[in-house]
Design a protein around this motif. Sequence first.
Motif, PDB file in Angstrom:
ATOM      1  N   PRO A  75      11.074   6.648  -7.842  1.00  0.00           N
ATOM      2  CA  PRO A  75      10.996   8.071  -7.606  1.00  0.00           C
ATOM      3  C   PRO A  75      11.008   8.432  -6.120  1.00  0.00           C
ATOM      4  O   PRO A  75      10.904   7.565  -5.251  1.00  0.00           O
ATOM      5  N   TYR A 118      17.446   7.612  -7.527  1.00  0.00           N
ATOM      6  CA  TYR A 118      16.121   8.154  -7.802  1.00  0.00           C
ATOM      7  C   TYR A 118      16.140   8.940  -9.109  1.00  0.00           C
ATOM      8  O   TYR A 118      17.136   9.562  -9.448  1.00  0.00           O
ATOM      9  N   ARG A 122      11.236  13.414 -11.502  1.00  0.00           N
ATOM     10  CA  ARG A 122       9.831  13.090 -11.223  1.00  0.00           C
ATOM     11  C   ARG A 122       9.404  13.472  -9.805  1.00  0.00           C
ATOM     12  O   ARG A 122       8.345  13.057  -9.342  1.00  0.00           O
ATOM     13  N   GLU A 123      10.260  14.201  -9.104  1.00  0.00           N
ATOM     14  CA  GLU A 123       9.945  14.569  -7.722  1.00  0.00           C
ATOM     15  C   GLU A 123       8.567  15.219  -7.595  1.00  0.00           C
ATOM     16  O   GLU A 123       8.185  16.012  -8.449  1.00  0.00           O
ATOM     17  N   TRP A 552       1.530   7.922  -5.783  1.00  0.00           N
ATOM     18  CA  TRP A 552       2.251   6.990  -6.657  1.00  0.00           C
ATOM     19  C   TRP A 552       1.811   7.133  -8.118  1.00  0.00           C
ATOM     20  O   TRP A 552       2.571   6.825  -9.018  1.00  0.00           O
ATOM     21  N   TYR A 555       3.878  10.199  -9.835  1.00  0.00           N
ATOM     22  CA  TYR A 555       5.242   9.897 -10.277  1.00  0.00           C
ATOM     23  C   TYR A 555       5.265   9.324 -11.699  1.00  0.00           C
ATOM     24  O   TYR A 555       6.254   9.411 -12.401  1.00  0.00           O
ATOM     25  N   PRO A 558       4.620  13.142 -13.786  1.00  0.00           N
ATOM     26  CA  PRO A 558       4.541  14.231 -12.790  1.00  0.00           C
ATOM     27  C   PRO A 558       4.292  15.621 -13.355  1.00  0.00           C
ATOM     28  O   PRO A 558       3.870  16.498 -12.624  1.00  0.00           O
TER      29      PRO A 558
END
Length: 927
Positions: A75, A118, A122-123, A552, A555, A558
Amino acid sequence: MEYNHKSLEKKWQKFWADHQTYKTSDAHQKPKYYVLDMFPYPSGAGLHVGHPLGYIASDIFSRYKRLKGFNVLHPMGYDSFGLPAEQYAIQTGQHPAVTTEANINRYREQMDNIGFSYDWSREVRTSEPEYYKWTQWIFMKSFGSWYNKETDKAEPIDTLITKFSTNGSAAVQAVSDEDVLEFTSEEWKSFDEEKQQRELLKYRIAYLRESTVNWCAALGTVLANDEVINGVSERGGYPVEQKKMMQWSMRITAYADRLLKGLDTIDWPEPLVEMQRNWIGKSVGASVKFPVPQLDAAIEVFTTRVDTIFGVSFVVLAPEHELVAALTTAEQKAEVEAYIEKTSKKSELDRMADTKTVSGAFTGSFAKHPISGRDVQIWIADYVLAGYGTGAVMAVPSGDQRDYVFAKHFNLEIIPISDTQQIEEEADPNKDGKYINSDFINGMTYQEAVPALIAKLEELKLGKAKINFRMRDAIFGRQRYWGEPVPVYFKNGLPYLIKEEELPLLLPEVDKYLPTESGEPPLGRAKDWKYEDQYEYELSTMPGWAGSSWYWFRYMDPKNEGNFASKEAVDYWKAVDLYIGGSEHATGHLLYSRFWNKFLKDLGYHNEEEPFRKLINQGMIQGRSNFVYRVLDEEGRGTNQFVSYGLRNEYNTIPLHVDVNIVSNDVLDLEKFKNFRPDFANAEFVLENGKYICGSEVEKMSKSKFNVVNPDDIIETYGADTLRLYEMFLGPLEQAKPWNTNGIEGVYKFLKKVWRLFHDAEGNFNVSDEEPSKAEFKALHKIIKKVEDDIERFSFNTSVSAFMICVNELTDLKCNKREILEQLVIVLQSYAPHITEELWNLLGHGAGTLSQATYPTFKPEYLVESEFAYPVSFNGKMKFNLSLALDLDQQTVEETIKAHADVQRHLDGKPIKKIIFVKGKIINIVA
RNA sequence: GCCUAGGUGGUGGAACUGGUAGACACGCAGGACUUAAAAUCCUGUUCCCGUUAAGGGAGUGCGGGUUCGAUUCCCGCCCUAGGUACCA
């Protein structure tokens, strides 16, 4: 059709985005692998060519792991709270959220151009309320917890209250402030609410306390120790002073030992581990009290060499030590005050720089030696730091060089304490001898003396074994606007948490991003911002590291509104398997993240003691500036004549930075140069061999040096695949290196060759279904093996070379066999995803299916040599070629060799002493 | 000072547990194709001796050592980068 990177790369980037090709499935039946990049702060300058180095490496690794059958979480997001956006807001009035949004969009665009895999669904952004709600929640949890030394973990504060009300403070073994009260359970119950809260605050993991902080007036905020470099702020280089303030802190010191122990269990670069060890700074020793009868007090010191205690001839206090005033006698008062005055004027920086000058002052008082009871002088000196240990030391001139120099300078006693000490010239700290002049430890060794002394000191109640840490608790408040509000309000001057269901506590709007007239932080400007319309909120915001100390986890899940991440997600993804980022976060982000990870584990939210199993530091990419040499006239003014690098010494010249983007292989593009700046329009040149050669120098990449290379420009000319390959080709990932576009042509040529393998001379796609030859299989399987080995040990640069060799071999073989090319495409995919996706498609596979292909299996039989002629040395010197079957037994081999004409000639009648085999081959014959 | 990493051609760098040092790429030189350019391809390219060649010698920061054999292992030193420092 020729290789057209522009249309092809855009096409596939769009396809991947439209079809969410790299969305991570929750296919829990596959083994998981979590690859994480350090998320960037989105600055206004955008990405330069150095930023994506680590991202490219992690992307290659992620793609490779997918081909190997892993469910990969890869991510990206933004650490979007921070100082620069706020400084910009102060200057322009523009809301930081607006500039941050714009910067993020720019970052995203640049990253998309590089073709990363990426999972953007999930940003995360640390400045979004949906995210910082959970940062605030973690703060609440740490406010609501204490550290129990018995269980060696953090626990909810309720368990502490229970202990207090059943057995009083004596039953509690906690990490706490030093000034905690002692009370029985009855006394606890008799305390009023306010008194109880005040006491609990001394135990909380997140606590409020008056503490000495690094205050940076220019930035208007406090800074953490890791944000202060050599006495000035890391950002901006402004002076920093020590100031007492009520401050939020995080009790990271409770975790000092676990943070240290954990370092042995993780696969991190040694320098980084070492930096964290030093930062934590554990020293094992003893604390010893030197009684001062006339004050009915004692000077407590910390020492790592309690065995040298009989060598003490004086004690030294830091000038700031609290007992100094009381200890100073009337006769010494003037001298001591003058000394304190003098040292307080010295800045932190001077004090550190000046370690040569010996200075100090005698207080006039004496302390009692804890064991012998003899009088020892009490001095003050600035070589003792108020902030470390107890701010006082016992001086052993014979064993410590600083004490030795001090004693010599002020003519103080130097007592030898060991029969092996050599102290004529300098102190001798050796631990090898037997003790002398040392009372009851005389004749003992170091190993015997230490426990004997500790026992004695404990008996006298004047000392005990002690472990000291250099690390301090982390300050957790900034007097700034653009950060997470602390979810706390004040009632009767005491902090209380808001309710959990009231999260997130939104960042209020303000008219200006500056402190208020009364000196309160910017949040003091927010209108009608009161808890339950009456209580003041905390006005400072959280520090920059808050949001990045748990990201972390987010992600993993999210969008979760009820938890920072679901239990299932956390149980499945566990910890980060591979983390790539810069070493500048060694004592900041990476330490705080380990701290919060452990804290959340203690409260039972997950089971991982360490968040990042393997970590790689990508080396910083420096800039490489180019120079032109302007000829000066007699008065030293610049003319419009410029002389090439090789001829510059024949003229009087001045070097000028020239934009590296108009220079290629150090050759200046003359036309572009004339347009570079208006005053260069009429430039004339003195050339060498018809070219203008520029000089070069390695410097930091910065706009003012005209050496910033934007990845977008490289991609425009050569494509993203070339950029990716070239960044890897540049050298080992972990090594710092200057960016130099010279040489990128070679990588670009390689991709064109790859393209041509699949196309005939007319440019038509042409792949044959024939059975490949042995040589073709050999070339293929070499690269299958090589890339696998290289990626597993993060040696990406050597893979690129191997690809070039492979493609050259296949080109020489005129190979266009489907079976070979198909597997080559899969192997190359991680490095050059666009061209391979196109070729995969041309080979008849579905669009976007390449990432789900399986990495080919290496078959060693293809690498077995069919020819046996290879060179053999004779007595270490290379002499002749030998042709020999590989599977013969040793005796047959020996006889065959002796019969060999060349060998007979070299031996000249002498016997063979030894035949050296390596991997089944004869390497050397010794006579 | 201490800790850590490193020192290999004109340049970036290869050589994974000691086994033909300099792979691969850039640059440079020469050549082919082309009216020309671009593109592409071929040859050479560590240094020294040898006219070319065959051949020989030296060589991985410096000095020693272990080994049949060392860029690699050991000892001593020099240099570079990063970190850290009156931490008691």
